[in-house]
Each structure stands twice: as structure tokens, then as C-alpha cells.
Design a protein around this motif. Structure first.
Motif, PDB file in Angstrom:
ATOM      1  N   LEU A 172       0.806  -1.217   0.000  1.00  0.00           N
ATOM      2  CA  LEU A 172       0.000   0.000   0.000  1.00  0.00           C
ATOM      3  C   LEU A 172       0.841   1.271   0.000  1.00  0.00           C
ATOM      4  N   THR A 173       2.173   1.123  -0.047  1.00  0.00           N
ATOM      5  CA  THR A 173       3.049   2.293  -0.181  1.00  0.00           C
ATOM      6  C   THR A 173       3.991   2.176  -1.375  1.00  0.00           C
TER       7      THR A 173
ATOM      8  N   LEU B 216      -1.259   6.740   0.527  1.00  0.00           N
ATOM      9  CA  LEU B 216      -1.543   5.344   0.189  1.00  0.00           C
ATOM     10  C   LEU B 216      -1.526   5.183  -1.322  1.00  0.00           C
TER      11      LEU B 216
END
Length: 747
Positions: free
Chosen positions: A365-366, A699
Motif C-alpha cells: 500500500l506504499t 496510500l
């Protein structure tokens, strides 16, 4: 956080040097580029902290093993460089230490235990990975000498360590400086170096070539620059140093740089360390550092969590993210991230279920490209998993509880290796997770197909199809709760196996002609039992309710130590106690399959008998508590999680899974982000603690970039991408145009 102070939200500073806490500081201050990792050890080292002790480390309980104590532990690691230990199987090798710089003034050697120090400060800047030491030394000769050490492992020159030392004084002094390479080190008490050769290629350059017992070659080159000094080599059997003696005049300053570069025979990127150093010989330390900082800035822009209201939480979160960013070997799918974050020998550099359950969410998610290397590691190590299955006379592929780069089972404790079989389902869960993150429907059917096929064969062969029982059974297993080693139908194991078999069935049904395999898959995915008693409490395993009472008051007198360290293993195995979340771990992964009332019943039943002996426990309990609106529990568990490595737990390395769990506490717990496993769109259900006034973070949701700000009153979502994105906050759903901002009121 008793070992550290922080004057801002980025710099950790050692409160006071002590030999007792030094190993924990070294571990916490580990620097790395992904390719190279070096513990934050003192440049001059502690005189009597020997690194060449030979001893035989034997297999032991991973929760309560007592490690050999030392005032210091040198550690240099390149992911993937493994050799065979005589009792512990394949392990990551501790390579020669090349950060050493010894300083002697008027015949007195700098020694933090013996020298009179007016000032002694060691700090790590999490923003850029700079390790800094500031010393004011009152020497026996009467001089006041100021020393500044600075060093960083470069993110632009990933094979390199750059060091700078600045020396000044208030009177004329005679200085001797020694800097070199120390190959007299061991890994878990074992010597993996077979051939060691040193040479002085130029006046200011020293080179170390060695061959490991695996046959892998390693080359290290160190170069000394600055100060217009003459350097003379000193060679010992396993150590070589360059030595310079010079006069430091009153009020003058000497600045010396040490630049080191390492390569190994397994590197994807083939370099010559000597040529590498020569190529930027005329590039200043400042310019090299600025280029390095730019990469760090880019990484922090994609991953930083800004926390207003609690400074301790802010620095703890950035500490966790720093080590997550440092530990990942960019572009190398041959390795994952070892359980100690390449900061110590303790867990042998191997890869556990940490990869999928605690690390994958952060990277997915990064930085999804980084996440994919972790799942690609599992795909490329499939042959190792198949050979593991063969050892158990089982079909298909059995992933290792403790894997080396080839995927071979290396766990020396048979009860973990034999029975903690949920790892094979965890690996498949990771493949499913990344396929949803990448929004790539072909990932499983193409890249992951063989893994799905071979692990499905394993499960159908491993499941017991007992006569007289309607349901298939998973017998003789160990779930995440390692205090129950030979259980039948462990809740977590059955829960995740059911899920991955459902997905596997859909992928395989039109491509596999093996009717027996498909029939058993179709049945097992629906009928592996999840046992309940009294129609409300899910049991950790069959017959869990008849285990003996824990009797914590009688047997757990010292709560500063693990329960397992104070009772016998035999008692653990027959006692109604848990090491960490098990039923709750299953509910954490699949919250959509349980009513909140069911989760609450399980929480109330298992929490009083959970010891939290594992570093993996507090974070998951915090997230579950947030979902149940138990804000005090959620906050207290977060604080426990945050303190593990900042309060002395990092002596043997970083608890890297706990670092991932820390990120999940804030994103999946307090911000309430719904997992891509259960939600097609970006969905938030915030549960911000009262002590946090604002929470901000970036995100990447299915390739779309967003920035989220959460307060008690509202959630602000900024679409940083070029396409529209659909977002839901609690029950309100909206589409946000590219570049637009939407404000969701939550109170």
C-alpha cells in the motif's frame, strides 16, 4: 522508550552510554541500503568485547532462548549470502566489519568505558539514515579533544559505506588513527571464512578478499581520504588496518573520510569495489550525502505517517518505517526480509510468515513494486518448497517455516518445521493479496499458477480424510499459537486453508484434468471444520476447552519475562494459554466472515489467557480492539508494540514483523482501512484514539495515489492520481475526480 530521547520527531538519541544497553543501541541504529546492512556499532569498538569466540549454538525455543551476552556485536550483512551452520542449517553470514576507526591521543586510546568524556552523544536521523556521534574527551594528557563521527550506507551507491571523522583540540596533541577491515568475526559462534587475503593496493587503500565455506567470494575495499596524511599498512592474520600518526595543533581541525565498498559472488549487479570507489574519488562527502538524502526523501513521501498529539507515537512510527524502508532489497526477488531485519544473527537471516502477514501490507500500500518482489520470492523458491514436501513423503509443495533463499526448510526445531504448516497457506494468501493490490486478475492464473497447483496437491495429500467422519480434518498441526504444537483442526490453519482452497479451486477448475484433486479441493474448501462450543465461542483447536488452566498467578511471577521462560515446555503444551493471537488472527484476516459479536466473544475469551510472549501479538490485538471500539485496549496494545525495540528489545536485531504491525495498527486499526482482501474500493472506518488529534498518510490503492487526513470530526481524501477513484468512509461512498479533494464528516 527509556533508552532514547528525541528532540524532534526524526532523530533518536541515546540517553546515556552503558555497556549493558549498547547491543540494543547497535541493533536499533542499524543502517542499510537494502543490499548492505551494518549494525550501529561504535567505530572504535569496545576493547574486551571479543567477536571471534567459537561456540556451538544449539536449537532452542525461539521465544525464550537466552543468547550469549556481549557488550557489543559487530554485524555486516548482505541479503542472500548464506552458509551452512553445523547445528542450525543454512544461515545468513556475518561478514567482515569495515566501519572501524580507532583514535589515540597522546598515547591514550578512545574507550567509552575508560576515557573521561565531557560529552558523548550517539544519534540516528531516521529521515536520512545518518548515524552521528559527538564526543568531547578530556584526555589524560590534559587536552580537550572534540570528535565528530558521521556515517551513512548510501542509497545511491548501495554497496558503499561513507564515513567522516572530524578531530579538533584545545592544545597541541599527537594523534594516531587506525582504520581498516576486521575479518575476525563469527556468525552464531561459527567461522564461515575459509580463505582470507589482504593487500594494500595503493597507499590509502586496503582490500580484503575472502572465500566463504559455501564457495561464495566476497571483496571489500576501504579507502582513506583527507587530511594530507601518510598511511602505513598493518597486516594481521584476519585483520588489516591503515595507520597514520600526525600532530594536531591547538585550534586546528583534521577531517578524514573512510569510504568502503563490498561485493559478493551472488550479486545481481556485478561491480568492482576498487573501481567503484575510484569512480567518485573526487566527489565530496556532502554531495554523496545529498544524493543519498534525495532518495530517502522520495521514500518518506510515499510512506510517512504524520501523527499529531503524541510525540512518542510519532517517533516510534518513524522508527518502524525507517527499518522497513531500509530492509527491503530493491529489485531482488531472490530474497525476502529476514525476521531480524538484517540487524542481527538471532533468527539466522531466514524468512518466516512475517513476510506475508506483517510486511506485505506496508509495501503493498506504499510501494507495490517492492511488495511484488516479496511474492515473487515465493514463486521463484517453489522448487525448494517441492523438495520440502518430498522430505515428508508428501505430494506438491510445502513451504518452509524458516526458509533460506532457495526455499529450503532450515528450522532446526522439528516441532515448528513439521507442524507449523499454515505457512504454505500464508504464502498463497500473499499471492492473492498482491493480485488484488495490483488489480491483476492474471497474476494468479499466470505467475502464481504453478504455486497454486503444487500447494493444492500438498493440501489434499496433507488433509486427513478419516473414515466415519463427514468432514476432512487437518490433524497434528501448530497454529500461530506455538504453545499448542500437535493440535487437531487449529482454527487459524483451517480458516486460511479454506480460503486459499476456494481461490485455488476457481483458478484450477477449468485448467486441471485431475478429477480426484478437484473433487477433494471442492469439498475441503467448504467443509474443513471451524469448531464452536455452546454455539458462540470458536475454539483454538479440537478439545481446547479441556486443557488445564493457566494458573498465571502461581507460575508467572515475573511479568517482565515471558511466561515460557518460567515454566516447562511440557506445561505450555497442556495448558490453556496462548502465545499470541490465533483465533483472533483468523478473524483479523477475514473480518467480513464474522459478526462483530462473534469477534467480541472470542476477544473476551482468549485475551485473559494470552501471554503476548511473541512480538507479533500486541499489534494484532490493538487492531482487533479498535474494530470493537475498545479504545483503551487499542491504545495500550499500541504502546506495548511501539516499545519493543525502543526499550531494549533490539539487541539481537530488529523485530521487523512488529515494525510492519506498527504501521498496520495506525492504518488498518486507527484509520480503519479495510484490507484489499475484503474490499474492492478504498474503504475507511476510522477509530482515532483520543490522544491523537490528527493522522495523515499517503496510500497507493490499486495503483491509485491518495493522501488521507483524519481528525475526530472528518476525513479528507485527496486524489493524487490522474484517474477517478471511489472511496467510502463509514457508510458514505463517493467518487473523487483526479486531483480533487473530498471531505467526509464523521461526527
Amino acid at each position: 522508550m527509556s533508552l532514547f530521547k528525541s528532540d524532534d520527531n526524526w532523530i533518536l538519541t541515546e540517553k546515556k552510554f552503558s555497556a549493558q544497553s549498547n547491543p540494543a543501541i547497535e541493533g536499533a541504529f542499524t543502517q542499510g541500503s537494502g543490499y548492505l546492512h551494518i549494525r550501529g556499532s561504535l567505530e572504535e569498538h569496545l576493547i574486551d568485547a571479543l567477536q571471534n569466540e567459537d561456540y556451538l549454538r544449539m536449537p532452542a525455543n525461539v521465544t525464550s532462548e537466552k543468547f550469549r551476552t556481549s557488550k557489543a556485536k559487530l554485524g555486516t550483512y548482505v541479503p542472500g549470502v548464506f552458509c551452512k551452520h553445523p547445528t542450525l542449517n543454512n544461515q545468513l553470514v556475518n561478514l567482515p566489519y569495515f566501519a572501524g576507526i580507532e583514535i589515540t591521543v597522546d598515547g591514550e586510546k578512545l574507550d567509552l568505558e575508560k576515557s573521561v568524556l565531557q560529552k558523548n552523544e550517539r544519534s540516528l536521523n531516521l529521515r536520512n539514515g545518518l548515524l552521528k556521534r559527538v564526543i568531547t574527551w578530556n584526555t589524560k594528557s590534559g587536552a580537550e579533544v572534540n570528535i565528530l563521527f558521521e556515517r551513512f550506507v548510501s542509497l545511491t551507491q548501495k554497496h558503499c559505506l561513507f564515513q567522516r571523522v572530524e578531530i579538533s583540540g584545545n592544545r597541541d596533541t599527537e594523534i594516531e588513527l587506525k582504520a581498516g577491515i576486521d575479518a575476525d568475526v563469527r556468525t552464531n559462534g561459527y567461522d564461515h571464512f575459509r580463505e582470507i587475503h589482504f593487500e594494500n593496493t595503493e597507499e590509502n587503500i586496503i582490500q580484503n578478499k575472502l572465500t566463504l565455506d559455501s564457495g561464495v567470494d566476497v571483496t571489500i575495499v576501504s579507502q582513506l581520504l583527507g587530511g594530507d596524511l601518510e598511511w602505513n599498512p598493518i597486516f594481521e592474520k584476519r585483520r588489516a588496518r591503515l595507520v597514520s600518526k600526525f600532530q594536531l595543533d591547538n585550534g586546528s581541525k583534521k577531517v578524514i573520510e573512510k569510504r568502503s565498498c563490498i561485493c559478493t559472488g551472488i550479486d545481481l549487479e556485478k561491480i568492482d569495489p576498487l573501481n567503484e570507489l575510484i569512480s567518485f574519488r573526487h566527489v565530496s562527502f556532502g554531495k554523496l550525502f545529498d544524493e543519498h538524502c534525495k532518495v530517502w526523501d522520495e521514500r518518506w513521501q510515499k510512506s510517512d505517517i504524520e501523527i499529531d498529539g503524541d510525540a512518542e507515537s510519532q517517533i516510534a512510527m518513524r522508527f518502524s518505517i525507517y527499518h522497513l524502508l531500509r530492509s527491503h532489497a530493491d529489485g531482488d526477488p531472490r530474497v525476502a526480509i529476514d525476521a531480524k531485519g538484517y540487524a542481527g544473527d538471532a533468527y539466522w537471516g531466514r524468512f518466516f510468515w512475517d513476510t506475508e502477514m506483517y510486511l506485505l501490507p506496508f509495501y503493498s500500500l506504499t510501494a507495490p513494486d517492492k511488495a511484488k518482489t516479496l511474492t515473487d520470492y515465493r514463486i521463484q523458491s517453489l522448487n525448494g518448497a517441492k523438495s520440502n514436501a518430498e522430505r515428508y513423503l508428501t505430494e506438491g509443495a510445502k513451504y518452509a517455516w524458516e526458509a533460506d533463499p532457495d526455499g529450503i526448510e532450515c528450522c532446526p526445531n522439528w516441532h515448528y518445521a513439521d507442524h507449523e504448516i499454515h505457512i504454505t497457506a500464508d504464502v498463497m494468501y500473499g499471492l492473492i493479496y498482491i493480485s488484488k493490490v495490483l488489480n491483476d486478475k492474471n497474476y494468479l492464473a499466470k505467475d502464481g499458477f504453478e504455486v497454486i497447483l503444487e500447494t493444492s496437491k500438498y493440501w489434499i495429500h496433507r488433509i486427513d480424510w478419516s473414515k466415519g467422519l463427514e468432514n476432512p480434518q487437518l490433524l497434528g498441526v501448530m497454529g500461530p499459537d506455538e504453545y499448542k504444537p500437535f493440535t487437531n483442526n487449529n482454527f487459524y490453519t483451517n480458516m486460511i486453508v479454506r480460503y486459499i482452497l476456494q481461490i485455488s479451486f476457481e483458478v484450477l477448475k477449468d485448467r486441471v484434468d485431475d478429477k480426484e484433486l478437484m473433487e477433494k479441493l471442492g469439498y475441503a474448501k467448504d467443509y474443513l471444520p471451524l469448531r464452536k462450543i455452546e454455539n458462540e465461542i470458536y475454539m483454538q483447536c479440537d478439545d481446547f476447552e479441556i486443557f488445564g488452566d493457566a494458573q498465571f498467578d502461581d507460575y508467572w511471577s515475573d511479568k517482565t519475562r515471558t511466561f515460557a521462560s518460567q515454566v516447562s515446555q511440557e506445561r505450555l503444551y497442556r495448558t490453556k494459554c496462548l502465545k499470541q493471537a490465533d483465533v483472533l488472527m483468523g478473524m483479523f484476516l477475514f473480518p467480513d466472515q464474522f459478526e462483530n459479536s462473534e469477534i467480541e466473544i472470542a476477544y473476551d475469551y482468549y485475551l485473559p489467557i494470552t501471554t503476548h510472549d511473541s512480538s507479533l501479538s500486541s499489534g494484532i490485538h490493538s487492531i482487533i480492539a479498535s474494530r470493537l471500539n475498545r479504545s483503551d485496549d487499542a491504545w495500550n496494545f499500541w504502546k506495548q508494540s511501539a516499545s519493543i525495540d525502543l526499550n531494549g528489545g533490539s539487541a539481537e536485531g530488529i523485530h521487523i514483523a512488529n515494525a510492519g504491525a506498527a504501521w498496520m495498527v495506525f492504518i488498518l486499526g486507527f484509520a480503519g482501512l479495510q484490507s484489499p482482501i475484503v474490499s474492492e474500493i478504498l474503504c475507511l472506518k476510522p477509530k482515532i484514539p483520543s490522544k491523537i488529534t490528527k493522522l495523515c498518510f499517503p496510500l497507493i490503492w490499486k495503483s491509485q495515489k491518495v493522501f488521507i487526513e483524519i481528525t475526530e470530526e472528518q476525513v479528507v481524501v485527496t486524489n493524487k492520481d490522474s484517474a477517478e477513484i471511489e472511496v467510502q468512509v463509514n457508510s458514505e461512498r463517493r467518487k473523487i475526480k483526479a486531483g480533487s479533494i473530498e471531505v467526509f464528516k464523521i461526527n
